[in-house]
Design a protein around this motif. Structure first.
Motif: not given
Length: 539
Positions: A26-36, A86-95, A182-187
């Motif tokens: 039940g992830t409820t937050t999107a992280t606010t920094a994109t990792s490079h 937002i997007y879902q990374n490979v660790d199932d976190q919202i970015v 993230a998966n169904l309506a990200p655009f």
């Protein structure tokens, strides 16, 4: 009797992607920094162009036509031009990406916070009003949005707070809403561009993504070039990306091996030893794929639960995968819906096992019930699924069942199977890949799910319970109920699991996977020579 016929044998599509069901709490937050980090580890280089092979044609630039296989599908082009909120990374976190965050305190009212100062490439503001316009546009049945029915349940409740903030009140608690966005309506597209289009085909793609469209030859290729106003400078690294449509798997492989394209998505069994050729390597997408077919629970042979159980017991999954891959590698069908690594795994909740004696006993009961002893297998026009359907047809015919095989383009699979329910077994191309139980469990097993092609509509309450559960114990119990119903009703036929890969040129860097395997295009770059290991993983 087995009767095979082809319908429009033209386009090989990679199909739907699914995979290892990682923890979804039940992830409820999107992280606010994109990792490079994964890009910067090996010193990314700016400039250059890549060619990415798509296995299916882009039919429309609608930002809400998102039910496709990726990587290697029209989702790649949409992502490049529109970018993701937002997007879902490979660790199932919202970015966070174009949005800084998507948060909630009660799983009912969600707050979407956009990055300030964003603009579409036509110069208009990317703001809260633009987001609201897009979701209201998608909620209109006129535009055929993939998730229209779902979006329509909450789009009317969007409130614009200020230029960078809006709230969305859901009709019921949903702890997975961020994952679903993230998966169904990200655009999000420019309202000016969407408003100017009178048909789906007429939509001109204007977004705020890392790239903007330069040219498009439908069915052939699309070229995107760097968006100089992209919010996350110095990204993107590439000057351009060319997306090329190539239907045949063998042709896609040859194109990469000969250096005429940068990458394709697929499976190692497809390219044999070609990944050992000079200048080529393969990269594992860190999300396992699940192979499955739909069973028509609404009418015909598989409307009987006994018939669905019979299929599992009558067909040897090892031989199915051997037929599918043409490689005797010991592939095994998953015995459970969740793998042992999932917090929702239960070894006692298993699919029926292959057992010819039990299958014969079930068949006698099925015949006695009066169900017609005929099965129509519908599969996509590609060698893998044609071989798979052929093997299943051969097995069923030994039980005295009349089998008809029909081959169709992936592009009309939804119409044939989901809309018309003209099948008994429907086999999409590719595998279904996702990071956690959602969003695809609800899409597969609820009456309004965009992936529900089985005519199955008895799991709505169970799925709703997973979305409203508070605490790990309640969440575990809710997913137990889902699995119990799944094993009892068997609306899908799960026959194998496999890891998905990219076949790539060895100078390809910045591979950052997200959602169901889609690449974040802004991180891609070309190494001067061969990339080192740090450039490759995107993990």
């Amino acid at each position: 009797m087995i009767n095979a016929r082809h319908i429009r044998p033209s386009l090989l599509a990679l199909g739907l992607l699914v995979g290892v069901l990682a923890p979804a709490c039940g992830t409820t937050t999107a992280t606010t920094a994109t990792s490079h980090a994964s890009a910067a580890a090996s010193g990314p280089v700016s400039g250059g162009s890549m060619t990415i092979i798509d296995g299916s044609d882009l039919k429309t630039w609608s930002p809400f036509t998102t039910n496709n296989t990726y990587p290697g599908s029209p989702m790649d082009e949409l992502d490049a031009v529109y970018g993701t909120l937002i997007y879902q990374n490979v660790d199932d976190q919202i970015v966070g990406n174009l949005a800084e965050s998507l948060t909630t305190t009660d799983n009912v009212t969600w707050t979407l916070k956009l990055r300030p100062g964003l603009k579409f490439t036509d110069g208009t503001p990317f703001n809260a009003d633009a987001v609201k316009y897009n979701y209201n546009w998608a909620a209109n049945t006129e535009w055929g949005a993939t998730s229209q029915a779902w979006i329509a349940t909450w789009a009317p409740s969007i409130t614009v707070v200020n230029s960078t903030t809006l709230t969305i009140k859901l009709p019921a608690a949903n702890a997975d809403f961020a994952t679903e966005i993230a998966n169904l309506a990200p655009f999000i597209a420019s309202p000016k561009a969407l408003g100017a289009a009178t048909t789906l085909a007429a939509i001109k793609p204007v977004g705020a993504g890392a790239f903007k469209l330069l040219s498009w030859d439908p069915g052939v290729n699309a070229t995107v070039v760097r968006n100089p106003g992209y919010w996350d400078q110095p990204l993107p690294y590439l000057n351009s990306i060319i997306f090329v449509d190539i239907a045949a798997t063998a042709s896609r492989i040859t194109t990469v091996v000969q250096g005429e394209a940068t990458m394709m998505a697929g499976y190692p069994y497809q390219w044999g030893s070609d990944d050992n050729e000079p200048g080529v390597t393969d990269v594992k997408i860190p999300m396992q794929g699940l192979f499955y077919g739909y069973l028509n629970t609404a009418k015909g042979f598989f409307s009987s639960p006994l018939a669905r159980e019979f299929l599992y017991e009558a067909v040897n999954p090892l031989e199915v995968m051997d037929a599918f891959t043409q490689v005797s590698t010991g592939y095994t069908a998953p015995s459970t819906y969740f793998p042992s690594t999932s917090p929702f795994y239960d070894s006692s909740l298993t699919f029926p096992k292959y057992n010819g004696t039990a299958a014969q006993a079930l068949l006698a009961q099925i015949k006695a019930s009066g169900v017609p002893m005929s099965v129509q297998i519908v599969s996509t026009v590609e060698p893998d699924t044609e071989r798979l359907g052929g093997y299943i047809a051969q097995v069923l015919s030994t039980y005295g069942i009349t089998v008809t095989q029909t081959y169709i383009d992936q592009t009309i699979l939804v119409q044939r199977c989901q809309t018309q329910l003209q099948f008994d077994i429907c086999i999409p191309g590719g595998a279904l890949v996702f990071n956690g139980p959602e969003p695809y469990s609800s899409q597969l097993f609820t009456s309004t799910g965009t992936l529900n092609m089985s005519g199955y509509a008895t799991m709505n309450t169970d799925i709703a319970a997973t979305q409203s559960a508070v605490g790990q114990k309640a969440l575990y119990g809710a997913w137990q109920s889902v699995q119990q119903d799944l094993m009892k009703d068997l609306p899908i036929y799960v026959y194998g699991a496999i890891d998905r890969y990219l076949l790539v040129r060895d100078n390809t860097g910045g591979l950052v996977f997200s959602d169901g395997g889609i690449l974040q295009k802004q991180f891609l770059y070309l190494c001067p020579n061969v990339c080192d290991a740090a450039a490759k993983p995107g993990l």
